[in-house]
Design a protein around this motif. Sequence first.
Motif, PDB file in Angstrom:
ATOM      1  N   GLU A 129      74.251   4.955   2.889  1.00 43.76           N
ATOM      2  CA  GLU A 129      75.046   3.718   2.892  1.00 43.76           C
ATOM      3  C   GLU A 129      75.597   3.524   4.293  1.00 43.76           C
ATOM      4  O   GLU A 129      76.025   4.486   4.940  1.00 43.76           O
ATOM      5  CB  GLU A 129      76.199   3.839   1.887  1.00 43.76           C
ATOM      6  N   ALA A 130      75.570   2.299   4.779  1.00 45.99           N
ATOM      7  CA  ALA A 130      76.013   2.069   6.151  1.00 45.99           C
ATOM      8  C   ALA A 130      76.520   0.653   6.334  1.00 45.99           C
ATOM      9  O   ALA A 130      76.149  -0.262   5.603  1.00 45.99           O
ATOM     10  CB  ALA A 130      74.873   2.337   7.127  1.00 45.99           C
ATOM     11  N   GLU A 131      77.388   0.512   7.340  1.00 47.48           N
ATOM     12  CA  GLU A 131      77.819  -0.797   7.820  1.00 47.48           C
ATOM     13  C   GLU A 131      77.267  -0.982   9.226  1.00 47.48           C
ATOM     14  O   GLU A 131      77.477  -0.132  10.098  1.00 47.48           O
ATOM     15  CB  GLU A 131      79.338  -0.891   7.849  1.00 47.48           C
ATOM     16  N   GLN A 132      76.562  -2.074   9.435  1.00 50.88           N
ATOM     17  CA  GLN A 132      75.932  -2.318  10.719  1.00 50.88           C
ATOM     18  C   GLN A 132      76.629  -3.472  11.448  1.00 50.88           C
ATOM     19  O   GLN A 132      76.879  -4.519  10.854  1.00 50.88           O
ATOM     20  CB  GLN A 132      74.457  -2.659  10.525  1.00 50.88           C
ATOM     21  N   PRO A 133      76.937  -3.294  12.726  1.00 47.27           N
ATOM     22  CA  PRO A 133      77.573  -4.370  13.498  1.00 47.27           C
ATOM     23  C   PRO A 133      76.597  -5.520  13.724  1.00 47.27           C
ATOM     24  O   PRO A 133      75.390  -5.381  13.588  1.00 47.27           O
ATOM     25  CB  PRO A 133      77.934  -3.687  14.822  1.00 47.27           C
ATOM     26  N   ASP A 134      77.157  -6.653  14.100  1.00 51.10           N
ATOM     27  CA  ASP A 134      76.330  -7.838  14.371  1.00 51.10           C
ATOM     28  C   ASP A 134      75.819  -7.878  15.805  1.00 51.10           C
ATOM     29  O   ASP A 134      74.716  -8.373  16.065  1.00 51.10           O
ATOM     30  CB  ASP A 134      77.137  -9.117  14.091  1.00 51.10           C
ATOM     31  N   ASP A 135      76.620  -7.366  16.754  1.00 48.50           N
ATOM     32  CA  ASP A 135      76.300  -7.543  18.170  1.00 48.50           C
ATOM     33  C   ASP A 135      75.463  -6.381  18.698  1.00 48.50           C
ATOM     34  O   ASP A 135      75.948  -5.456  19.366  1.00 48.50           O
ATOM     35  CB  ASP A 135      77.586  -7.690  18.991  1.00 48.50           C
ATOM     36  N   PHE A 136      74.175  -6.419  18.382  1.00 43.71           N
ATOM     37  CA  PHE A 136      73.231  -5.398  18.848  1.00 43.71           C
ATOM     38  C   PHE A 136      73.008  -5.540  20.348  1.00 43.71           C
ATOM     39  O   PHE A 136      72.815  -6.651  20.853  1.00 43.71           O
ATOM     40  CB  PHE A 136      71.913  -5.554  18.086  1.00 43.71           C
ATOM     41  N   GLU A 137      73.017  -4.410  21.060  1.00 44.68           N
ATOM     42  CA  GLU A 137      72.742  -4.429  22.499  1.00 44.68           C
ATOM     43  C   GLU A 137      71.339  -3.902  22.788  1.00 44.68           C
ATOM     44  O   GLU A 137      70.494  -4.627  23.316  1.00 44.68           O
ATOM     45  CB  GLU A 137      73.771  -3.599  23.272  1.00 44.68           C
ATOM     46  N   THR A 138      71.070  -2.665  22.450  1.00 44.23           N
ATOM     47  CA  THR A 138      69.744  -2.089  22.687  1.00 44.23           C
ATOM     48  C   THR A 138      69.595  -0.822  21.860  1.00 44.23           C
ATOM     49  O   THR A 138      70.572  -0.311  21.294  1.00 44.23           O
ATOM     50  CB  THR A 138      69.543  -1.757  24.182  1.00 44.23           C
ATOM     51  N   ALA A 139      68.368  -0.296  21.791  1.00 50.67           N
ATOM     52  CA  ALA A 139      68.102   0.952  21.071  1.00 50.67           C
ATOM     53  C   ALA A 139      66.930   1.674  21.725  1.00 50.67           C
ATOM     54  O   ALA A 139      66.075   1.054  22.368  1.00 50.67           O
ATOM     55  CB  ALA A 139      67.805   0.687  19.600  1.00 50.67           C
ATOM     56  N   TYR A 140      66.905   2.980  21.528  1.00 49.51           N
ATOM     57  CA  TYR A 140      65.802   3.818  21.972  1.00 49.51           C
ATOM     58  C   TYR A 140      65.393   4.726  20.822  1.00 49.51           C
ATOM     59  O   TYR A 140      66.223   5.111  19.993  1.00 49.51           O
ATOM     60  CB  TYR A 140      66.203   4.671  23.181  1.00 49.51           C
ATOM     61  N   THR A 141      64.126   5.077  20.789  1.00 51.60           N
ATOM     62  CA  THR A 141      63.620   5.986  19.772  1.00 51.60           C
ATOM     63  C   THR A 141      62.811   7.084  20.448  1.00 51.60           C
ATOM     64  O   THR A 141      62.356   6.933  21.591  1.00 51.60           O
ATOM     65  CB  THR A 141      62.718   5.261  18.753  1.00 51.60           C
ATOM     66  N   GLN A 142      62.637   8.183  19.746  1.00 52.14           N
ATOM     67  CA  GLN A 142      61.790   9.239  20.271  1.00 52.14           C
ATOM     68  C   GLN A 142      61.244  10.082  19.131  1.00 52.14           C
ATOM     69  O   GLN A 142      61.764  10.074  18.010  1.00 52.14           O
ATOM     70  CB  GLN A 142      62.520  10.129  21.276  1.00 52.14           C
ATOM     71  N   ARG A 143      60.180  10.820  19.438  1.00 53.01           N
ATOM     72  CA  ARG A 143      59.607  11.805  18.521  1.00 53.01           C
ATOM     73  C   ARG A 143      59.471  13.110  19.286  1.00 53.01           C
ATOM     74  O   ARG A 143      58.936  13.143  20.397  1.00 53.01           O
ATOM     75  CB  ARG A 143      58.262  11.334  17.984  1.00 53.01           C
ATOM     76  N   LEU A 144      59.977  14.179  18.687  1.00 55.30           N
ATOM     77  CA  LEU A 144      60.001  15.505  19.314  1.00 55.30           C
ATOM     78  C   LEU A 144      59.242  16.487  18.443  1.00 55.30           C
ATOM     79  O   LEU A 144      59.433  16.522  17.230  1.00 55.30           O
ATOM     80  CB  LEU A 144      61.460  15.969  19.487  1.00 55.30           C
ATOM     81  N   VAL A 145      58.375  17.284  19.067  1.00 54.31           N
ATOM     82  CA  VAL A 145      57.654  18.344  18.375  1.00 54.31           C
ATOM     83  C   VAL A 145      58.288  19.682  18.728  1.00 54.31           C
ATOM     84  O   VAL A 145      58.485  19.986  19.912  1.00 54.31           O
ATOM     85  CB  VAL A 145      56.162  18.358  18.772  1.00 54.31           C
TER      86      VAL A 145
END
Length: 260
Positions: free
Chosen positions: A77-93
Motif C-alpha cells: 500500500e502506498a501514497e504517491q506524490p503528484d509532482d514527479f521529477e525523475t527516476a532511475y532503475t537498475q538490475r544487479l547480479v
Amino acid sequence: MKLSRRDALRAGGGLLAAAGLAGCIEQRVTRRETRLTSSTNWALNPSVERSLDAEAFSTYTDDMADRYGDSGVWGLEAEQPDDFETAYTQRLVVSRETPGQPGGTDSSLDPEDVDPDAPLLIVDASVATYAVGENRYRYWLWAAADGGDDRLVRDVTLSTISASVSLRDGTLTDAATVSRSDGDAEVTLGSPPSGRFPLSETTDGIEANSERREGGFYDVEWTGSVDGVQSVNGVCEEERQGDHDFFWSVGAGYTLDERV
C-alpha cells in the motif's frame, strides 16, 4: 644395477607401504556455508541519460509488480506524490567471479542489459524523486530479489538487501524510520511518498540510518534468511537549489551450502 640385500629390503618395504596406503584412502565429503555479497554505487545527475520520465516509471512499476507481487516498487500500500521529477532503475547480479573471491558485480542502469533469466541471484531496484515544496524533494527507494526463483542453479538463501542515497549538493532534512507490525514494514514522513511492504517470517532486522546535514546520507537495510521474495523501501527528504546530484547504492547478499 644389482641391488644389495639391504637395498632390496628397503625397496620392497617402500612398495609394500605404498600399497598399504593406497588401500586405506578414505573419501570424506563435507559441507560449508558460503556467503556472497555485491553492491553498486552510481553517481546520478541530469547528465546521466538513463533517467525515466513519469510514464516510463509507471510502466516499470507495473512490470515489477508483475515480477514481485506485493514486494514491487509500491509494496502492499502506498501514497504517491503528484509532482514527479525523475527516476532511475537498475538490475544487479550477485555472483562469484572465482572460487577464491567472495563476490562479483554485474549491473546496469538499463535493466534490459542484464538478462533476467540468468541462473544467478538478481536484484531489481529503483529510486524516484518528487518535488514536495519549495526547494524540497523526496527520494523513494526500492529494491527486491527472489532467492527462490526456479532459474537459479543452486539453492540460495537471501540474507541482506539494502538501498541508499548520499547527497552531493543538497541537505538531508528528514528521513523515515522503519516500523514493523504484523509481518509488514512501513516507511513514511507523514505525507507522500509513503508505503508498506511485506516482511518474511525469517526477518532478523530492518532498519534505517541517516545523517541529516549538508551532503548527508540515508540508507535502509533488511537482514534475515529467506528462500523467496523480499523487498525493502525507504524515503528521505532533501533541500536543494538546482538539479539533483547524488550517489545511489544498492546491495544484496546470500548464503549457500557447498560440498567440499
